[in-house]
Enzyme design. Structure first.
Site, mmCIF file in Angstrom:
data_model
loop_
_atom_site.group_PDB
_atom_site.id
_atom_site.type_symbol
_atom_site.label_atom_id
_atom_site.label_comp_id
_atom_site.label_asym_id
_atom_site.label_seq_id
_atom_site.Cartn_x
_atom_site.Cartn_y
_atom_site.Cartn_z
ATOM 1 N N HIS A 289 43.193 58.256 35.036
ATOM 2 C CA HIS A 289 44.094 57.275 34.411
ATOM 3 C C HIS A 289 45.488 57.837 34.141
ATOM 4 C CE1 HIS A 289 40.845 54.388 33.888
ATOM 5 N NE2 HIS A 289 40.089 55.447 33.620
ATOM 6 N N SER B 255 40.040 57.207 28.915
ATOM 7 C CA SER B 255 39.908 55.863 29.486
ATOM 8 C C SER B 255 39.605 54.786 28.447
ATOM 9 C CB SER B 255 38.831 55.860 30.569
ATOM 10 O OG SER B 255 37.601 56.291 30.032
ATOM 11 N N LYS C 186 42.083 53.563 41.396
ATOM 12 C CA LYS C 186 42.763 52.916 40.273
ATOM 13 C C LYS C 186 44.236 52.704 40.659
ATOM 14 C CE LYS C 186 39.358 54.708 36.992
ATOM 15 N NZ LYS C 186 38.280 54.186 37.772
HETATM 16 C C1 LIG Z 1 38.150 58.982 33.555
HETATM 17 C C2 LIG Z 1 37.371 58.558 34.786
HETATM 18 N N1 LIG Z 1 36.907 59.506 35.598
HETATM 19 C C3 LIG Z 1 36.204 59.186 36.702
HETATM 20 C C4 LIG Z 1 35.933 57.879 37.037
HETATM 21 C C5 LIG Z 1 35.143 57.567 38.259
HETATM 22 O O1 LIG Z 1 35.990 57.142 39.269
HETATM 23 P P1 LIG Z 1 35.531 56.167 40.446
HETATM 24 O O2 LIG Z 1 35.446 54.775 39.890
HETATM 25 O O3 LIG Z 1 36.595 56.329 41.454
HETATM 26 O O4 LIG Z 1 34.194 56.647 40.922
HETATM 27 C C6 LIG Z 1 36.412 56.858 36.219
HETATM 28 C C7 LIG Z 1 36.130 55.441 36.573
HETATM 29 O O5 LIG Z 1 36.183 54.519 35.827
HETATM 30 C C8 LIG Z 1 37.149 57.200 35.057
HETATM 31 O O6 LIG Z 1 37.623 56.263 34.220
#
Ligand SMILES: Cc1ncc(COP(=O)(O)O)c(C=O)c1O
Length: 408
Positions: free
Chosen positions: A220, A192, A254
């Site tokens: 992502h 990310s 997302k």
């Molecule tokens: C790689 C990754 N995993 C998990 C999450 C968590 O997801 P959520 O925002 O749906 O709780 C995010 C959120 O930014 C993320 O970037």
């Protein structure tokens, strides 16, 4: 704040004070970059504090936010089920919409089944912490998302972090793990912060060699990589039927413009998780309109393949052009594009100046990344036109030259 005699409390109070001062100082200089309020959102066109801007910090990679079919599905679910549930899924809170969503996710990810949790964060930390315990080992890429890290800590398993995407380091970690107990390897599919992609063929080979379970976070990569946008296996041409990824995690917040997270995989394992993920059992579910919106979004991805195609073209153009102008974008291969500044003050100033010119970007500062890789993170979506991408790049170039980030 009142003075305390306890040194621990003093340290705590000092930390609170320091952070508050930092925030106040930044706000005074118009450099505070967080939680700016949008008054209106129409695809990548947003109005922030009354000022029209082009959104270059969005996770809505396929520009599905506000899609009429998705909005209609949410509205219909409100009429049928209301805005919430009768409590947690496990007891009285499961509706038909939740079950349909899970079937859709399983079909899209080509797994036997799936479970949907109210957040991606909860899906990650709930899964990892319920899957393994103090006699096990969890091996995690060094730049994995915080929700993975928190799950690893909560699990009380031995927690080993390997250098980012370094397969020799992963092999060493696996080789050094105790023979007894479960070995779990966890990695983001698309990282990310850096926008690069996990070396899945090698990770799966190592997991098989050392008999380790593999969990991949597709927050992502869902909708972002693979010709049809189905994610990491499609990107590498790996047949999901091979079952090389034991636990496929993803978010519904997302590319999928809703809220929630999912865990997909083999029926027995997912059934176990359904009865043990604490954020699933002890916390309220995705509201029915959001569950219906998420299901509709998967259908739109299948029905409108041009979106994934356009995202790939836009990401490729954005990256290629930025690199040709001299920007350091690390090893990004996707819609997440880090623009390394290497200096906090300049990153904040660049953010402010870009927003003044109508380009909404966000700075990523330490400790989220190493100080020398302090960056602007720009994301491109299927909703941007090439002209809009050019406008953003030209703005970045002009500002970077004025701040001596790039040579004039
Ligand atoms: C790689 C990754 N995993 C998990 C999450 C968590 O997801 P959520 O925002 O749906 O709780 C995010 C959120 O930014 C993320 O970037």
């Amino acid at each position: 704040m009142a003075k305390s005699q306890d040194p621990n409390e003093q340290t705590f109070l000092a930390r609170v004070e320091i952070l508050n001062q930092r925030i106040q100082q930044a706000k005074k200089q118009d450099l505070y970059p967080y939680m700016h309020t949008s008054d209106a959102v129409e695809g990548v066109h947003v109005t922030v504090h009354g000022r029209p801007m082009l959104q270059f910090a969005s996770y809505s990679y396929l520009d599905l936010l506000g899609h009429p079919k998705i909005n209609a599905a949410a509205k219909a679910a409100i009429d049928e089920f209301g805005t919430g549930t009768h409590g947690v899924r496990f007891l009285a809170g499961t509706t038909r919409v939740h079950v349909e969503l899970e079937k859709k996710i399983a079909a899209f990810k080509k797994t036997e089944t799936a479970v949907a949790v109210a957040s991606g964060y909860g899906a990650n930390f709930g899964t990892i912490s319920s899957l393994i315990g103090r006699h096990d080992v969890v091996i995690s890429d060094k730049i994995n998302h915080a929700s993975i890290v928190d799950g690893c800590i909560l699990s009380r398993a031995q927690f080993v972090r390997y250098e980012h995407n370094d397969m020799a380091a992963l092999e060493r970690a696996l080789g050094e793990a105790p023979r007894n107990g479960v070995k779990l390897v966890v990695a983001d599919a698309v990282f990310s912060m850096d926008g690069d992609i996990v070396n899945l063929p090698e990770v799966t080979r190592l997991c098989r060699k050392f008999k380790a379970l593999l969990m991949i976070d597709e927050a992502h990569s869902l909708g972002v990589i693979g010709k049809k946008g189905t994610g990491i296996e499609e990107h590498f041409g790996i047949d999901p039927k091979e079952g090389l990824i034991d636990i496929k995690m993803g978010t519904l917040s997302k590319t999928i413009p809703s809220i929630g997270g999912y865990i997909a995989g083999r029926a027995k394992l997912i059934n176990y998780l359904r009865h043990s993920i604490r954020p699933f059992i002890f916390s309220a579910p995705i509201p029915p309109p959001s569950a219906a919106a998420a299901k509709a979004a998967f259908e739109v991805i299948e029905d409108e393949p041009w979106r994934v195609e356009k995202l790939h073209k836009n990401a490729d153009y954005f990256l290629r052009t930025l690199r040709s102008r001299g920007f350091d974008t690390l090893k990004s291969q996707t819609a997440i594009v880090p623009i390394v500044i290497g200096n906090e003050a300049k990153a904040l100033e660049m953010t402010r100046l870009a927003r003044n010119e109508g380009i909404f970007i966000v700075p990523i500062l330490p400790p989220a990344v190493q100080p020398n890789t302090t960056r602007i993170r720009a994301t491109v979506t299927a909703g941007h036109s090439l002209q809009e991408i050019d406008r953003a790049i030209n703005t970045f170039e002009k500002i970077s030259k004025s701040l001596a980030i790039l040579r004039s």
